[in-house]
Design a protein around this motif. Structure first.
Motif, PDB file in Angstrom:
ATOM      1  N   UNK A 198       0.825  -1.211   0.000  1.00  0.00           N
ATOM      2  CA  UNK A 198       0.000   0.000   0.000  1.00  0.00           C
ATOM      3  C   UNK A 198       0.863   1.266   0.000  1.00  0.00           C
ATOM      4  N   UNK A 199       1.919   1.270   0.807  1.00  0.00           N
ATOM      5  CA  UNK A 199       2.821   2.423   0.857  1.00  0.00           C
ATOM      6  C   UNK A 199       3.557   2.610  -0.465  1.00  0.00           C
ATOM      7  N   UNK A 200       3.969   1.489  -1.082  1.00  0.00           N
ATOM      8  CA  UNK A 200       4.666   1.591  -2.359  1.00  0.00           C
ATOM      9  C   UNK A 200       3.745   2.161  -3.438  1.00  0.00           C
ATOM     10  N   UNK A 201       2.506   1.701  -3.476  1.00  0.00           N
ATOM     11  CA  UNK A 201       1.561   2.204  -4.484  1.00  0.00           C
ATOM     12  C   UNK A 201       1.391   3.708  -4.325  1.00  0.00           C
ATOM     13  N   UNK A 214      -4.727  -2.776  -8.116  1.00  0.00           N
ATOM     14  CA  UNK A 214      -3.592  -2.898  -7.206  1.00  0.00           C
ATOM     15  C   UNK A 214      -3.969  -2.440  -5.795  1.00  0.00           C
ATOM     16  N   UNK A 215      -4.705  -1.353  -5.697  1.00  0.00           N
ATOM     17  CA  UNK A 215      -5.131  -0.861  -4.376  1.00  0.00           C
ATOM     18  C   UNK A 215      -6.080  -1.858  -3.712  1.00  0.00           C
ATOM     19  N   UNK A 265      -2.221 -11.513 -10.451  1.00  0.00           N
ATOM     20  CA  UNK A 265      -3.602 -11.067 -10.287  1.00  0.00           C
ATOM     21  C   UNK A 265      -3.958 -10.001 -11.323  1.00  0.00           C
ATOM     22  N   UNK A 266      -3.051  -9.067 -11.554  1.00  0.00           N
ATOM     23  CA  UNK A 266      -3.308  -7.975 -12.503  1.00  0.00           C
ATOM     24  C   UNK A 266      -3.334  -8.447 -13.950  1.00  0.00           C
ATOM     25  N   UNK A 267      -2.429  -9.333 -14.295  1.00  0.00           N
ATOM     26  CA  UNK A 267      -2.316  -9.726 -15.699  1.00  0.00           C
ATOM     27  C   UNK A 267      -3.389 -10.723 -16.101  1.00  0.00           C
TER      28      UNK A 267
END
Length: 176
Positions: free
Chosen positions: A67-70, A122-123, A104-106
């Motif tokens: 979460x912090x990286x996003x 992503x969030x 998950x995203x792809x």
């Protein structure tokens, strides 16, 4: 040049002194001009001009939550400005260091084409990871305990086999 300018120059050391000495004669015409040029040169508020490729240097740190990286990645992207969505997606995918999120995203169809869709997914994943994190940590701890117990069982079986082998060797040496 005004007296203030002459007195000010006596206080300069290091980089400021080198900067001042490189100025050409007549470049500074007044105290206001000196103050303005000095501030432009040495102000901490001076905006750093970034290249769009700098987004590739925004890498998730080892101790940083997803979460912090996003949040940091989005902030850096805004600070750099002018970064294409294609470059944002590529840099994010390369630097997020979370294989489960990327899978998950792809999915089957590949990563979403719109940056907002990537960030929304992503969030959502990061929130799910955070809420399940405590439960996953408990499960990991249980798995570690079970592995340790199983390891002890395996080692105890192994030691029994070795002991039986040693006893058999000992017994055969006695029989001779």
């Amino acid at each position: 040049m005004a007296l203030w300018c002459h007195i000010f120059t006596l206080t300069l050391v290091g980089a400021a002194r080198a900067w001042f000495e490189r100025l050409l004669d007549g470049q500074i015409t007044s105290w206001e001009d000196l103050a303005k040029k000095f501030t432009q040169q040495f102000s901490q508020q001076r905006r750093h001009i970034s290249d769009t490729a700098d987004i590739l240097n925004v890498v998730r740190k080892d101790n940083e939550t997803l979460e912090d990286f996003i949040t940091r990645f989005n902030q850096e992207g805004l600070n750099i400005g002018g970064v294409s969505e294609e470059l944002l997606r590529a840099a994010f995918r390369q630097n997020v260091k979370c294989d489960d999120l990327i899978r998950n995203l792809t999915g089957r169809d590949g990563m979403p084409q719109r940056w907002n869709d990537v960030m929304t997914a992503a969030k959502r994943y990061a929130r799910m990871e955070k809420s399940l994190g405590k439960e996953l940590a408990k499960n990991d701890a249980r798995n570690d305990i079970n592995r340790a117990r199983q390891g002890k069982r395996i080692s105890s079986v192994w030691s029994r086999l070795n002991n039986e082998k040693n006893l058999a060797t000992y017994d055969s040496s006695i029989d001779r």
